[in-house]
Scaffold this motif. Structure first.
Motif, PDB file in Angstrom:
ATOM      1  N   LYS A  59       0.831  -1.198   0.000  1.00 58.19           N
ATOM      2  CA  LYS A  59       0.000   0.000   0.000  1.00 58.19           C
ATOM      3  C   LYS A  59       0.875   1.260   0.000  1.00 58.19           C
ATOM      4  N   THR A  72       3.165  14.003  -8.571  1.00 60.19           N
ATOM      5  CA  THR A  72       3.417  14.449  -7.188  1.00 60.19           C
ATOM      6  C   THR A  72       3.683  13.241  -6.280  1.00 60.19           C
ATOM      7  N   LYS A  73       2.940  12.173  -6.523  1.00 62.53           N
ATOM      8  CA  LYS A  73       3.131  10.954  -5.729  1.00 62.53           C
ATOM      9  C   LYS A  73       4.526  10.380  -5.972  1.00 62.53           C
ATOM     10  N   VAL A  75       7.219  12.060  -6.820  1.00 60.77           N
ATOM     11  CA  VAL A  75       8.178  12.908  -6.095  1.00 60.77           C
ATOM     12  C   VAL A  75       8.192  12.524  -4.623  1.00 60.77           C
ATOM     13  N   SER A  76       6.997  12.350  -4.078  1.00 60.22           N
ATOM     14  CA  SER A  76       6.863  11.987  -2.675  1.00 60.22           C
ATOM     15  C   SER A  76       7.573  10.658  -2.384  1.00 60.22           C
ATOM     16  N   ASN A  79      11.362  10.849  -2.671  1.00 54.59           N
ATOM     17  CA  ASN A  79      11.871  11.493  -1.475  1.00 54.59           C
ATOM     18  C   ASN A  79      11.979  10.496  -0.314  1.00 54.59           C
ATOM     19  N   GLU A  80      10.945   9.670  -0.189  1.00 59.51           N
ATOM     20  CA  GLU A  80      10.942   8.707   0.907  1.00 59.51           C
ATOM     21  C   GLU A  80      11.946   7.584   0.687  1.00 59.51           C
ATOM     22  N   GLU A  83      15.179   8.889   1.670  1.00 59.34           N
ATOM     23  CA  GLU A  83      15.259   9.030   3.126  1.00 59.34           C
ATOM     24  C   GLU A  83      15.513   7.701   3.831  1.00 59.34           C
ATOM     25  N   THR A 120      13.613  13.069  -9.525  1.00 58.28           N
ATOM     26  CA  THR A 120      12.883  14.161  -8.889  1.00 58.28           C
ATOM     27  C   THR A 120      13.145  15.457  -9.644  1.00 58.28           C
ATOM     28  N   LEU A 123      11.201  15.533 -12.790  1.00 54.70           N
ATOM     29  CA  LEU A 123       9.764  15.762 -12.574  1.00 54.70           C
ATOM     30  C   LEU A 123       9.467  17.206 -12.187  1.00 54.70           C
TER      31      LEU A 123
END
Lengths: 125, 154
Positions: A59, A72-73, A75-76, A79-80, A83, A120, A123
């Motif tokens: 999920k 946008t998802k 990019v998110s 990023n994660e 991280e 990223t 995008l």
């Protein structure tokens, strides 16, 4: 002979349709570069792709559905991914204890992190 | 009976002693020019929701209830505030880089939708902080729009 053809027709059409659909996939090509994909499939896909038993993991991030995610998802998620690799949170320790061969090397991690940054930037252009 | 008194007395003594260990309170400025609501120009209705349901742990300013000064409650709250701010501090929104902002906006929607946030333990005391499905939908819709805007911005 004629009737048999009509009975077989739906079957033939189905085979044709499936071939055409998968052909489209083949044509489109993977949006994830080969070298990155190799690392991801070894260390991440086990939990982060459709059909994996870890429902929460799927999920949170499903690589099989990567192309369906909005920009946008993506990019998110990039990023994660960056991280969790930087912080050493993924792959989880428990998983690595059981599957030491699935641990990404420092070089592998570097490659993935570089990839997330580059994508990223693309995008965000 | 003497034993009961001893236990009670000991507990009381411990409770008194732990009061001397006070975590620093999270009482910075409410308004800073890096604040989320100002920087991202959050519409009033949503700003109220964020202030009401999120800012106690996700900003530099917590509205403490009276019992928040009493240990061990104070420790428990402090832990949540420190952790909350580490993940997302609305007071320093302006200095977060663009990709991280987009990621945070995405997570804000996701965590509210999944009922992860606000924390159950927080809602236990702050009934008014609970989010209705309409409020969550409004947060998500706005967050998505804002993420897109940030993506397009220079």
């Amino acid at each position: 002979m004629k009737t048999r053809f009509w009975i077989l027709l739906p079957g033939i059409m189905l085979v044709l349709a499936v071939t055409l659909l998968s052909w489209k996939d083949i044509q489109k090509g993977p949006s994830i570069p080969e070298d990155v994909n190799t690392i991801l499939s070894n260390s991440c896909y086990g939990c982060h792709s459709t059909g994996a038993r870890a429902e929460d993991a799927v999920k949170a991030l499903d690589f099989k559905k990567w192309d369906e995610y909005k920009a946008t998802k993506k990019v998110s998620l990039f990023n994660e991914i960056h991280e969790v690799l930087e912080e050493g949170k993924m792959p989880p320790e428990k998983f690595l204890n059981k599957n030491p061969d699935k641990a990404p090397s420092a070089e592998d991690k570097e490659k993935i992190m570089k990839w997330t940054k580059e994508e990223t930037a693309k995008l965000m252009e | 009976m003497r034993k009961v008194y001893a236990i009670l007395g000991f507990t009381l003594l411990v409770l008194i002693l732990i009061q001397f260990f006070r975590p620093e309170k999270n009482l910075g400025d409410i308004d800073t020019h890096d604040d989320f609501i100002q920087v991202s120009q959050v519409p009033d209705t949503l700003a109220r929701i964020f202030l009401n349901s999120c800012y106690d742990c996700h900003s530099n300013y917590t509205k403490y209830p009276w019992y928040a000064s009493i240990a061990p409650v104070s420790w428990y709250l402090n832990k949540h505030i420190v952790e909350g701010k580490a993940h997302l501090n609305f007071s320093s929104w302006g200095i977060i880089d663009k990709a991280k902002k987009i990621s945070l906006l995405d997570n804000i929607c996701e965590e509210c939708s999944d009922g992860v946030m606000p924390l159950k333990s927080y809602l236990l005391i702050h009934h008014h902080a609970a989010l209705s499905p309409q409020e969550i939908a409004a947060i998500c819709e706005w967050a998505e729009k804002e993420a897109m805007e940030i993506m397009k911005s220079e």
